[in-house]
Write a protein that holds these residues in place. Structure first.
Motif, PDB file in Angstrom:
ATOM      1  N   GLU A  39      53.475 -49.998 -78.135  1.00  0.00           N
ATOM      2  CA  GLU A  39      54.008 -50.537 -79.254  1.00  0.00           C
ATOM      3  C   GLU A  39      53.156 -51.144 -80.187  1.00  0.00           C
ATOM      4  O   GLU A  39      52.478 -51.938 -79.596  1.00  0.00           O
ATOM      5  CB  GLU A  39      55.239 -51.332 -78.410  1.00  0.00           C
TER       6      GLU A  39
ATOM      7  N   THR B 147      52.806 -55.316 -80.157  1.00  0.00           N
ATOM      8  CA  THR B 147      52.301 -55.802 -78.889  1.00  0.00           C
ATOM      9  C   THR B 147      50.678 -55.573 -79.197  1.00  0.00           C
ATOM     10  O   THR B 147      50.067 -56.202 -78.645  1.00  0.00           O
ATOM     11  CB  THR B 147      52.937 -55.284 -77.690  1.00  0.00           C
TER      12      THR B 147
ATOM     13  N   LYS C 193      57.940 -61.218 -86.013  1.00  0.00           N
ATOM     14  CA  LYS C 193      56.994 -60.624 -85.416  1.00  0.00           C
ATOM     15  C   LYS C 193      55.853 -60.666 -86.213  1.00  0.00           C
ATOM     16  O   LYS C 193      54.530 -60.807 -85.840  1.00  0.00           O
ATOM     17  CB  LYS C 193      57.494 -59.265 -84.617  1.00  0.00           C
TER      18      LYS C 193
ATOM     19  N   SER D  49      51.232 -61.047 -75.672  1.00  0.00           N
ATOM     20  CA  SER D  49      50.359 -59.888 -75.849  1.00  0.00           C
ATOM     21  C   SER D  49      48.813 -60.210 -76.439  1.00  0.00           C
ATOM     22  O   SER D  49      47.851 -59.604 -75.578  1.00  0.00           O
ATOM     23  CB  SER D  49      50.827 -58.726 -77.090  1.00  0.00           C
TER      24      SER D  49
ATOM     25  N   ASN E 219      64.011 -51.190 -78.143  1.00  0.00           N
ATOM     26  CA  ASN E 219      63.015 -51.957 -78.432  1.00  0.00           C
ATOM     27  C   ASN E 219      62.606 -52.824 -77.375  1.00  0.00           C
ATOM     28  O   ASN E 219      61.248 -53.091 -77.083  1.00  0.00           O
ATOM     29  CB  ASN E 219      63.504 -52.800 -79.660  1.00  0.00           C
TER      30      ASN E 219
ATOM     31  N   LYS F  40      58.839 -52.979 -75.843  1.00  0.00           N
ATOM     32  CA  LYS F  40      57.834 -54.058 -75.821  1.00  0.00           C
ATOM     33  C   LYS F  40      57.181 -54.586 -74.597  1.00  0.00           C
ATOM     34  O   LYS F  40      55.935 -54.654 -74.281  1.00  0.00           O
ATOM     35  CB  LYS F  40      58.439 -55.084 -76.669  1.00  0.00           C
TER      36      LYS F  40
END
Lengths: 444, 444
Positions: free
Chosen positions: A81, A84, A115, B87, B111, B115
C-alpha cells in the motif's frame, strides 16, 4: 553544485517489478518486488543517490482478477500500500521526494489529508499526493458498489475532495505551536482554523490533528488527461504526470494545461508537466534493440491481449489477435487512455498483437529504445520545445532498468547541463522549484 | 535466553508527549513529540532494546477543540497518523511489534485490511491492529455526520468490518506466489480466494492485493470493555487492552473474557489481557511521590476539568470543582470509561478536582507511585492471580517515564523471572505466543 531553471525534473516510477508487462521474467528483475521491502529500500536509495526529484508509487485498490490466465502470469497482484511503503522509505532516505497515489473515490478526505500531512512531517517535507479518481469496476466492488461511479460525478467529487484536503492542511498556522513549558501554553488558540466545510459530497468540520509541515502543504500531483481531468489539473495540480507518444501530443497538452492554468490566475511555473518515458538503453542501438526484443518475447499472448483490453476498458479476447482493433464503445473508465490506444493503432494501422507489443512496456507512455544520446536527445527536445518540464522514468524492470538509466543516461543529461549533480534543497517543493504555499491567515 | 510461559507481555504505549495530562511541561519531556519523528525513532529503539513485545499508538480522527482554553494547554492537538508513523518506525527497528489503532466507524475495510497487511509485510510480521469503534462526536463531524453513530450499531458494524478484514487477509494462500520466471507463472490461480462478502454494512468482493505475510494475519487488538465490547473481544481479539483501578475489577474482567472466549470455542491462551499501568517510579517512595506531585502541580484547573469531562462524555465546567461529581446521563460515547470514573469518584467520595487529579496521569488505568519493588509487586500479583497476562506501560512523559521504567522496573521484573532478556521470536505473534492462523484452505 549546479542549480538552473533550465534543468529537468525527474521522477522514478517504482511500480513493483517494473513497467514492462513481462519484465519480471527477466534474469535481472526482482520478481518478488511487490512483497519485498528491502528491495524497495535499495531502489529508493539508488534514486536518491542519483538525485531524482522523487520516487512515485501508483496504486489500485483492488486486483483485476477476472482474467486469471493472464493475471497469474503477470506481477501485478501483490503490492505494498503506497502510504505505508513511502512512510517506511521516508525513514531510510534523507532528501528524495515521496509521491503516493490515493483515490478520491474510495477514501474520506479527512483520512487522506492526515496521512499525507503525517508523511510530510515524518519525511521533513518530502510528500506528494497523486490525486486519482480511480477507473476500474474491480476497485468499486471492494467499496460497496456494483459498478464504478460515473466519470463526471467522480471528477466533481474529486474537486470537492481536493478542496477539503487542502483546507484541512491549513488548520494550523506555521507558528501555531509554541509549546511553552513555563506558561503552560501549548498552542496559540487564534492560530487554529476550523474548516467547517459543508458541500455536496462532504461535510467536514476539522481541524486536522497534524501540525503544518516544512512544505506548508504536500505537493499536489495529478494524471488525468480527459477534459475534466485537464480542468482539475489546471486549477489544482502542481505536478502533472501524463502519457504521450508523440511530441505533437505532448506539446499540445503542455500548451493547453499552461493556458488553462493562466485562466485560473496561475503562473506557468506553478505546474510541472512530467510525461512518462520508458527508456531501454544500451551503449549501442543494436544492443538496446536486442534487450528490448528479449523482453518482448517473454510476453504470453494471453497477457498481451488482457493488457490492451484493460487499457481500452474493453475485452478484446474474442477478436483475432492478428486482426485490427475493433470499434470501441465509450468507457466509464480512463477515457484519455482509451483514446491514446485507439489513436496509436489507427495512426499506424496496427493489429491487436502489434498494439499490445507497442504498449507492453510503456503502457501508452513514450517508449525509446536506443543509446544514451538517443534518449537524452529526445528528452532534451521535448524539454526545450514545450513538451515537458521533466519526466517520470518508467524502468522496464527493477532494479536493472533504473540502474541502466542512472549509469548510462544521467551522465549524458548532466554533460548537457540538464540535470542536477546535487540537491539544492531539502523538500520536494524545493527540488521542483514550487513555491511553499503561504497560510491564508499569513497572506491576508 | 529465558523463555517461559510464566512471563509477562509488555507494551509501550507511546502517546505523544506521554500520559500525564501536564507531562509535556516537565523539564524531561519532549514537548513537540507529536510532530517530532526523530523522537519516536529514539523511543521505539529504546523499547526494542528493552525487549518490549510491542509499541502501541492510539488514535483519534479529530481534535476535540470545543474547549480551547483547555486544549491549548495540553499536548493533544498534533500527532502522527498511526499507520504512517509505525510504517516509518518499522524501517528502523527489527524485532519489536507495531500496534496501531484504526477505527471501524470512519474507514472502509478494504483500506484497513490493506494497510495492516502492508505494514505486516514491511515489518516482517510485526503488525497489530487495535480495532476501535471510536467514541467522540468530534470525530464523526469530520466524516459527514452530525453526531456519532449509535453505540449498538457501531459494534454491529465493527463485527462485520472485522469479518471482512480478516477474510481479505486470507485472499492468498501462503504459497500462492511462485514467481517462476521460466514457466512464466507468477501465482497459482487456485491459491487465490475471492471473498465475495455481501453483508448488512459492507459489500466487498476482494481479493486483497497484498500477499500473505510472515504472521499469516496481523494480530487483532481490542480495548472495548462495554457489554458489546467484551463480546466482540471474546470472539475476535487476540490482545485486549483494558483500564482497571483495582485487582478485583481486573480479576473479574479477566475471568469474564476468558469465560466468554471459551463459549466461542477459543482457548484461554488465545487471548492476552493487558491492562494499562501508569508507573511513577523512583528508588524510594518519597522520591516517587515527589516526582508525581511535581507533575500534578503542573495541571491547570481548566485542563483537569476538561479532561474529566471528556472521560465521562459530559461537560463538568458549570459544576463547582471542589464539589461532588453530579449525576450523569447515559453516554453514546465510551460507556465503560464513564462508568469507571463514576465508580472511582463514588467509591472514594471524591470531588471533581480530586477525581481529575486521580486520572490526570493514568486516565482511568492503574496508577502506581513507588519503588521498583512496589511496581513489580503489583504487576506480579495481578499476573499470578488472574488479573493480567501482561501490561501496557503508560509513561508519565516521554522519554523520561519510559527510561525510568526500563532502568528501574525491568531489572526487578527480570530478577523475578517475569520478563524476557532476549527476543525468542521474530514476529509479534511469536513474542506474544499467539498461534499463527492457518489459511482456511490449508486447514480444510
Amino acid at each position: 553544485m549546479t542549480v538552473s531553471h533550465s534543468q529537468l525534473a525527474l521522477g522514478a516510477f517504482l511500480m513493483q517489478t517494473g513497467h514492462h508487462i513481462a519484465g519480471w521474467r527477466h534474469p535481472a528483475a526482482q520478481a518478488d518486488a511487490g512483497s519485498n521491502f528491502a528491495h524497495y529500500v535499495s531502489l529508493a536509495r539508488q534514486a536518491e543517490d542519483a538525485k531524482f526529484d522523487a520516487i512515485f508509487i501508483s496504486d489500485s485498490v483492488g486486483v483485476r482478477n477476472r482474467n486469471l490466465p493472464s493475471l497469474s502470469r503477470t506481477a501485478r497482484a501483490d503490492q505494498f500500500e503506497p502510504l505505508t511503503l513511502l512512510s517506511a522509505l521516508a525513514a531510510v532516505t534523507e532528501r528524495i521526494g515521496l509521491i503516493a497515489t490515493a483515490s478520491t473515490s474510495f477514501n474520506e478526505p479527512y483520512n487522506v489529508a492526515r496521512k499525507f500531512a503525517s508523511l510530510d512531517q515524518i519525511s521533513g517535507g518530502r510528500a506528494g499526493w497523486n490525486l486519482v479518481t480511480s477507473s476500474g469496476d474491480g476497485e468499486a466492488e471492494n467499496f460497496n458498489l456494483d459498478q464504478h461511479i460515473d466519470h463526471a460525478q467522480r471528477y466533481e467529487r474529486a474537486a470537492e475532495f481536493h478542496q477539503v484536503v487542502t483546507g484541512l492542511w491549513d488548520s494550523w498556522e506555521d507558528d501555531a505551536f509554541v509549546r511553552d513549558k513555563n506558561s503552560g501554553l501549548y498552542f496559540h488558540p487564534e492560530k487554529l482554523h476550523v474548516l467547517n466545510h459543508k458541500g455536496k459530497h462532504f461535510s467536514v468540520r476539522g481541524p486536522l490533528n497534524v501540525s503544518r509541515s516544512p512544505q506548508g502543504q504536500p505537493v499536489i500531483v495529478q494524471a488525468g488527461a480527459s477534459e475534466a481531468g485537464r480542468d482539475l489539473a489546471a486549477r489544482t495540480a502542481e505536478v502533472v504526470f501524463v502519457a504521450h507518444q508523440t511530441f505533437d501530443e505532448a506539446n499540445g497538452f503542455y500548451a493547453d494545461i499552461k493556458h488553462r492554468a493562466a485562466a485560473y490566475g496561475r503562473a506557468p511555473e506553478a505546474i510541472r508537466i512530467m510525461p512518462g518515458i520508458f527508456p531501454v538503453v544500451a551503449p549501442t542501438r543494436t544492443e538496446a534493440e536486442e534487450k528490448f526484443q528479449y523482453l518482448q518475447e517473454l510476453i504470453p499472448t494471453v497477457v498481451g491481449v488482457a493488457l490492451l483490453s484493460q487499457m481500452v476498458s474493453f475485452d478484446l479476447s474474442p477478436y483475432p489477435v492478428d486482426g485490427p482493433l475493433p470499434e470501441l464503445p465509450p468507457t466509464n473508465g480512463a477515457r484519455s487512455r482509451q483514446q491514446l490506444m485507439v489513436d496509436l493503432a489507427r495512426r499506424e494501422g496496427l493489429t491487436i498483437r502489434q498494439t499490445y507489443l507497442r504498449i507492453a512496456g510503456a503502457r501508452g507512455h513514450l517508449q525509446v529504445v536506443g543509446t544514451p544520446a538517443d534518449i537524452a536527445d529526445l528528452m532534451e527536445s521535448w524539454f526545450r520545445n514545450g513538451g515537458a518540464d521533466g519526466f517520470n522514468i518508467m524502468s522496464w524492470a527493477h532494479p536493472a532498468g533504473l540502474t541502466d538509466f542512472i549509469a548510462l543516461v544521467l551522465p549524458e543529461l548532466r554533460r548537457r547541463g540538464l540535470f542536477r549533480t546535487e540537491y539544492a534543497g531539502r523538500t520536494l517543493r524545493e527540488h521542483l522549484r514550487l513555491q511553499r504555499p503561504a497560510h491564508p491567515a499569513a497572506a491576508g
